[in-house]
Design a protein around this motif. Structure first.
Motif, short mmCIF file in Angstrom:
data_model
loop_
_atom_site.label_atom_id
_atom_site.label_comp_id
_atom_site.label_asym_id
_atom_site.label_seq_id
_atom_site.Cartn_x
_atom_site.Cartn_y
_atom_site.Cartn_z
N GLY A 31 0.83 -1.21 0.00
CA GLY A 31 0.00 0.00 0.00
C GLY A 31 0.86 1.26 0.00
O GLY A 31 0.56 2.23 -0.69
N GLN A 32 1.95 1.22 0.75
CA GLN A 32 2.87 2.36 0.79
C GLN A 32 3.52 2.58 -0.58
O GLN A 32 3.62 3.71 -1.06
N GLN A 33 3.97 1.49 -1.19
CA GLN A 33 4.58 1.60 -2.51
C GLN A 33 3.59 2.16 -3.52
O GLN A 33 3.94 2.97 -4.37
N LEU A 34 2.36 1.70 -3.40
CA LEU A 34 1.31 2.16 -4.31
C LEU A 34 1.16 3.68 -4.18
O LEU A 34 1.05 4.39 -5.18
N ALA A 35 1.18 4.16 -2.93
CA ALA A 35 1.04 5.61 -2.70
C ALA A 35 2.19 6.38 -3.33
O ALA A 35 1.99 7.43 -3.93
N HIS A 36 3.40 5.84 -3.20
CA HIS A 36 4.56 6.52 -3.76
C HIS A 36 4.45 6.64 -5.28
O HIS A 36 4.94 7.58 -5.88
N CYS A 37 3.79 5.67 -5.89
CA CYS A 37 3.70 5.63 -7.36
C CYS A 37 2.43 6.29 -7.90
O CYS A 37 2.28 6.47 -9.10
N CYS A 38 1.50 6.61 -7.00
CA CYS A 38 0.16 7.03 -7.41
C CYS A 38 0.11 8.54 -7.63
O CYS A 38 0.37 9.31 -6.71
N SER A 39 -0.22 8.96 -8.84
CA SER A 39 -0.44 10.40 -9.04
C SER A 39 -1.85 10.72 -8.55
O SER A 39 -2.72 9.86 -8.54
N SER A 40 -2.06 11.96 -8.13
CA SER A 40 -3.35 12.31 -7.52
C SER A 40 -4.48 12.23 -8.55
O SER A 40 -4.26 12.43 -9.74
N GLY A 41 -5.65 11.89 -8.06
CA GLY A 41 -6.82 11.82 -8.92
C GLY A 41 -7.10 10.44 -9.48
O GLY A 41 -8.07 10.24 -10.21
N HIS B 47 4.02 0.49 -13.77
CA HIS B 47 5.42 0.51 -14.20
C HIS B 47 6.33 1.03 -13.10
O HIS B 47 7.50 0.68 -13.03
N CYS B 48 5.79 1.90 -12.27
CA CYS B 48 6.58 2.53 -11.20
C CYS B 48 6.83 1.58 -10.03
O CYS B 48 7.80 1.74 -9.30
N LEU B 49 5.97 0.57 -9.88
CA LEU B 49 6.12 -0.34 -8.73
C LEU B 49 7.44 -1.10 -8.84
O LEU B 49 7.80 -1.57 -9.93
N PRO B 50 8.15 -1.23 -7.73
CA PRO B 50 9.46 -1.87 -7.79
C PRO B 50 9.35 -3.39 -7.92
O PRO B 50 8.33 -3.97 -7.54
N PRO B 51 10.40 -4.03 -8.41
CA PRO B 51 10.40 -5.49 -8.43
C PRO B 51 10.43 -6.03 -7.01
O PRO B 51 10.80 -5.32 -6.08
N VAL B 52 10.05 -7.27 -6.86
CA VAL B 52 9.84 -7.86 -5.54
C VAL B 52 11.00 -7.74 -4.55
O VAL B 52 10.79 -7.29 -3.44
N PRO B 53 12.21 -8.10 -4.91
CA PRO B 53 13.29 -8.09 -3.91
C PRO B 53 13.48 -6.71 -3.30
O PRO B 53 13.75 -6.58 -2.11
N ALA B 54 13.29 -5.65 -4.12
CA ALA B 54 13.46 -4.30 -3.62
C ALA B 54 12.37 -3.98 -2.59
O ALA B 54 12.58 -3.22 -1.66
N GLN C 176 10.70 -6.16 -0.51
CA GLN C 176 10.63 -6.87 0.76
C GLN C 176 11.75 -7.86 0.97
O GLN C 176 11.55 -8.94 1.51
N GLY C 177 12.91 -7.51 0.53
CA GLY C 177 14.07 -8.35 0.78
C GLY C 177 13.91 -9.78 0.31
O GLY C 177 14.40 -10.71 0.93
N GLY C 178 13.20 -9.95 -0.80
CA GLY C 178 13.06 -11.28 -1.36
C GLY C 178 12.01 -12.13 -0.67
O GLY C 178 11.81 -13.29 -1.01
N LYS C 179 11.31 -11.52 0.31
CA LYS C 179 10.33 -12.29 1.07
C LYS C 179 9.11 -12.67 0.23
O LYS C 179 8.46 -13.67 0.45
N MET C 180 8.81 -11.82 -0.74
CA MET C 180 7.68 -12.13 -1.60
C MET C 180 8.10 -13.20 -2.59
O MET C 180 9.13 -13.10 -3.24
N LEU C 181 7.32 -14.21 -2.69
CA LEU C 181 7.76 -15.41 -3.39
C LEU C 181 7.51 -15.37 -4.89
O LEU C 181 8.25 -15.94 -5.65
N GLU C 182 6.45 -14.71 -5.28
CA GLU C 182 6.09 -14.78 -6.68
C GLU C 182 6.00 -13.38 -7.27
O GLU C 182 5.44 -12.50 -6.67
N HIS C 183 6.54 -13.26 -8.42
CA HIS C 183 6.46 -11.98 -9.09
C HIS C 183 6.47 -12.20 -10.58
O HIS C 183 7.29 -12.94 -11.09
N ASN C 184 5.57 -11.58 -11.25
CA ASN C 184 5.45 -11.83 -12.68
C ASN C 184 4.83 -10.61 -13.32
O ASN C 184 3.69 -10.29 -13.07
N ARG C 185 5.59 -9.87 -14.09
CA ARG C 185 5.04 -8.65 -14.67
C ARG C 185 4.60 -8.89 -16.10
O ARG C 185 5.20 -9.69 -16.78
#
Ligand code: ADP
Ligand code: MG
Length: 167
Positions: A18-28, A149-156, A158-167
């Motif tokens: 949710g925090q990452q989403l906020a950092h990437c979210c433009s207003s509106g 596109h702004c959302l970071p890849p998984v390791p960045a 949560q330190g690799g804690k997230m197991l699955e990532h597929n863009r």
């Protein structure tokens, strides 16, 4: 664009997203949050609001349906439409004023407002798994796609804690 997929191992991971989403979210932007009761939608919104600088509590607006937050990062409206009787009620609730292109709207149970609500820029789906939650996000506008596109890849994230990532 392919969906953005992420495994969230615990509530902290949901908040962190949710925090990452906020950092990437433009207003509106309009973000739909889909998923069953207890999927983690409000937890995600809590992280979003924290990142926007909101310091107080964040509870799902189960009865008021809309909770506006004036944060240092702008106005964020948190909606929970679970108890919405009819999509047209959104009109007299003043929902149109919130869709002014400046205020961000995070909407739980958007299916309840189908027919009245505009399409979302981004739709996020949370699904329960035994060991956590599976998140999938898809965009439906240029600004929504920029957000994904702004959302970071998984390791960045949560330190690799997230197991699955597929863009
Ligand atoms: P919703 O708003 O979708 O009904 P909540 O955000 O209120 O769901 O969360 C319900 C419960 O799920 C809370 O106890 C929360 O801590 C927990 N939760 C959130 N994310 C995760 C996760 N990734 N793994 C396990 N539990 C989670
Ligand atoms: Mg909720």
């Amino acid at each position: 664009m392919n969906p953005y997929k992420l495994f969230l191992a615990d509530p902290q991971a949901t908040e962190a997203f949710g925090q990452q989403l906020a950092h990437c979210c433009s207003s509106g932007l309009v973000v739909f949050l889909r998923g069953h009761l207890g999927a983690g939608k409000t937890t995600l919104v809590r992280g979003f609001l924290r990142a926007m600088g909101h310091q107080g509590a964040v509870k799902s607006p189960t009865y008021t349906l809309i909770e506006p937050y004036t944060t240092p990062g702008g106005v964020v409206n948190h909606l929970d439409l679970y108890r919405l009787g009819d999509p047209d009620e959104l009109e007299w609730m003043g929902m149109r004023d919130l869709l002014d292109g400046k205020q961000t709207c995070l909407i739980e149970w958007p299916e309840q407002g189908e027919g009245w609500l505009p399409p979302a820029d981004v739709t996020i789906v949370l699904r329960s798994r035994q060991d956590g939650r599976q998140l999938e996000a898809v965009s439906a506008s240029v600004r929504g796609e920029q957000l994904l596109h702004c959302l970071p890849p998984v390791p960045a994230l949560q330190g690799g804690k997230m197991l699955e990532h597929n863009r």
